[in-house]
Design an enzyme around this catalytic site. Structure first.
Site, short mmCIF file in Angstrom:
data_model
loop_
_atom_site.label_atom_id
_atom_site.label_comp_id
_atom_site.label_asym_id
_atom_site.label_seq_id
_atom_site.Cartn_x
_atom_site.Cartn_y
_atom_site.Cartn_z
N HIS A 178 9.27 -1.11 -21.86
CA HIS A 178 8.68 0.13 -21.30
C HIS A 178 7.40 -0.17 -20.51
O HIS A 178 6.53 0.68 -20.40
CB HIS A 178 8.37 1.15 -22.41
CG HIS A 178 9.50 1.34 -23.37
ND1 HIS A 178 10.47 2.30 -23.20
CD2 HIS A 178 9.83 0.68 -24.51
CE1 HIS A 178 11.34 2.23 -24.19
NE2 HIS A 178 10.99 1.24 -25.00
N SER A 223 -5.07 -6.52 5.08
CA SER A 223 -5.06 -5.14 5.56
C SER A 223 -6.00 -5.06 6.75
O SER A 223 -7.04 -5.71 6.78
CB SER A 223 -5.55 -4.21 4.45
OG SER A 223 -6.03 -3.01 5.01
N LYS A 273 -8.09 -6.58 0.57
CA LYS A 273 -6.68 -6.54 0.19
C LYS A 273 -5.92 -7.82 0.53
O LYS A 273 -6.16 -8.48 1.53
CB LYS A 273 -5.96 -5.38 0.93
CG LYS A 273 -6.44 -4.02 0.53
CD LYS A 273 -5.68 -3.38 -0.61
CE LYS A 273 -4.19 -3.36 -0.49
NZ LYS A 273 -3.74 -2.21 0.29
N GLU A 322 7.68 -7.58 -1.50
CA GLU A 322 7.96 -6.17 -1.20
C GLU A 322 9.18 -6.04 -0.29
O GLU A 322 10.03 -5.17 -0.47
CB GLU A 322 6.76 -5.52 -0.52
CG GLU A 322 5.63 -5.25 -1.49
CD GLU A 322 4.38 -4.74 -0.78
OE1 GLU A 322 4.13 -3.54 -0.85
OE2 GLU A 322 3.68 -5.54 -0.14
#
Ligand code: ARG
Length: 470
Positions: A162, A283, A289, A296
């Site tokens: 979980h 970024s 970042k 991804e």
């Protein structure tokens, strides 16, 4: 008859007008199915040789066909072949050029054959080669997982259920879970290959042919393991392609799950790993970042392959026997599945080989903060005679206390621990350590470093026995 109908696919005699430009563009497949040219030529050669061996074609016709096809192959490879939309697809383009080069022998090649069994043969031949390459790509990835695991057998991290900290595990054990998935994926590809590797040729349009052909000879020449049993089935079903794309979808799903973990782990909120800069981007607005673009995109591209599975399966469902033009739509999903999977396997292998640095301190902190050894404390109490449910209750209260004090279970003094159960003694601190916890799961398939070392050896051996040359 207009020039246009004469140049189109060998069926124009019955028609009073050429197809419209729009219909021609809509129905042609040459822009994509030219990718099958090598399989098409190999299939034609085997067919022509069989026709000659069975006395249907003369030896001199065969010599012309062989010479012509060799030249066509060279022209295509040099980029000098002129592909024509008027000639609809790869089969008619090659046959037309053959006839240009060698005359009547070229026109005789199509004896006892139809584009229906021809295209089914081409796809199977092409796909077989691609599956073989993909099995090698998968083997490289599996090897990368095994190597990374072997370097990190003693690193402890939290295992999750979980997405909540559950129990401590070794980092290598987590990596081996993926190797196990990819080993099954490899099995699935091999299994699908057996059903891809059957010969449709001889089915002709749908009912077979009246020529005394020898299908087994063609199968042997092309390395097919068996013949498709039924001519209608041979030209119409694409279940072999669906099976392959289903296997590919599972591989992409496994890669996607792994990517999801890399994305989480490399986020500063987890901080379990560092991803090498060359797999990330920055970024343009937020200087701090580092975005995990490669994982991804892997996760994103999995949707694309699963989409192809839906396309193919839907493509089949309403088709009456036997061949229908719908089947021309099998190619793009199939091609893109192979391209996406192959590129993805290669970049993920590179990433696993060179792009992942674990940060053991962060992993340990997360395991401790999550009270990952709570189950070990319960098991300790059970070993001292407490029923498991009562042990569970006692440990829940201990965790609550540790949480209230914002400390690890192992940091609670013995006197405090004894408040939850009188059975707790000084030796409890051995089971509350992360090392003690993982070492105790010491059976086949368990996370103990000793077992993980053995599991790596077993997996290496299995991979070795598959005899794949990466
Ligand atoms: N381009 C066609 C395909 O991909 C080849 C078979 C065409 N057969 C036919 N009867 N029109 O399926």
């Amino acid at each position: 008859m207009s020039d246009k109908t004469q140049t189109s696919g060998g069926w124009s005699g019955r028609f009073s007008e050429p197809v419209s430009e729009q219909v021609k563009r809509y129905t042609a497949s040459i822009d994509f199915d030219r990718r099958l040219y090598a399989a098409d030529i190999a299939g034609s050669l085997a067919h022509a040789r069989m026709l000659t061996a069975t006395g249907i074609l003369s030896a001199s016709d065969l010599a012309d066909i062989e010479r012509g096809l060799a030249q066509i192959s060279a022209e295509i490879e040099r980029g000098e072949f002129t592909w024509s939309l008027d000639l609809e697809d790869v089969h008619l383009n090659i046959e037309h050029r053959l006839t240009e080069l060698v005359g009547n022998a070229g026109k005789r090649l199509h004896t006892g054959r139809s584009r229906n069994d021809q295209v089914a043969t081409d796809i199977r031949l092409w796909l077989r080669g691609e599956i073989d390459r993909l099995i090698v790509d998968l083997a490289r990835l599996r090897q990368a997982f095994l190597t990374l695991a072997a370097h990190h057998v003693d690193i402890i991290m939290p295992g999750f259920t979980h997405l909540q900290v559950a129990q401590p595990i070794t980092f290598a054990h987590h990596l081996l879970a993926y190797e196990a998935m990819f080993a099954r994926d490899s099995e699935r590809l091999r299994d699908a290959r057996r059903r891809v590797n059957r010969l449709p040729l001889g089915a002709a349009a749908l009912a077979g042919t009246s020529y005394p052909i020898d299908r087994q000879q063609v199968a042997d020449a092309l390395g097919f393991e068996a013949l498709c049993d039924n001519s209608l089935d041979a030209v119409s079903d694409r279940d072999f392609a669906i099976e392959f794309v289903a296997a590919a979808s599972l591989i992409m799903v496994h890669l996607s799950r792994f990517s999801e973990e890399l994305i989480l782990w490399s986020s500063p909120c987890f901080g379990f790993i560092r991803l090498a800069d060359r797999f990330c981007t920055g970024s343009s607005i937020m200087p701090q970042k580092k975005n995990p673009d490669v994982p991804e995109l892997v996760r994103g591209k999995s949707g694309r392959v699963v989409g192809h599975l839906m396309s193919l399966i839907t493509l089949m469902k309403g088709q009456p026997l036997a061949y229908n033009k719908d089947n021309q739509e099998d190619k793009n999903p199939l091609f893109d599945t192979v391209d996406t999977l192959s590129a993805t396997l290669s970049i993920v292998a590179d990433l696993v080989e060179n792009g992942i640095t674990p940060i053991p301190g962060k992993m340990r902190d997360a395991a401790r903060e999550g009270y990952a050894t709570a189950t070990d404390l319960a098991d300790y109490l059970v070993r001292r005679g407490l029923p498991f449910r009562d042990a569970h209750e006692a440990v829940s209260r201990a965790v609550r206390e540790a949480e209230a004090q914002n400390i690890d279970l192992a940091a609670l003094p013995l006197a405090t621990l004894k408040q939850f159960s009188a059975l707790i003694g000084e030796d409890v601190y051995q089971v509350l350590t992360l090392e003690g916890s993982v070492a105790s799961r010491n059976h086949v398939g368990g996370t103990a470093p000793k077992q993980v070392r053995a599991a790596i050896e077993t997996a290496k051996k299995r991979l070795g026995e598959e005899n794949i040359h990466v």
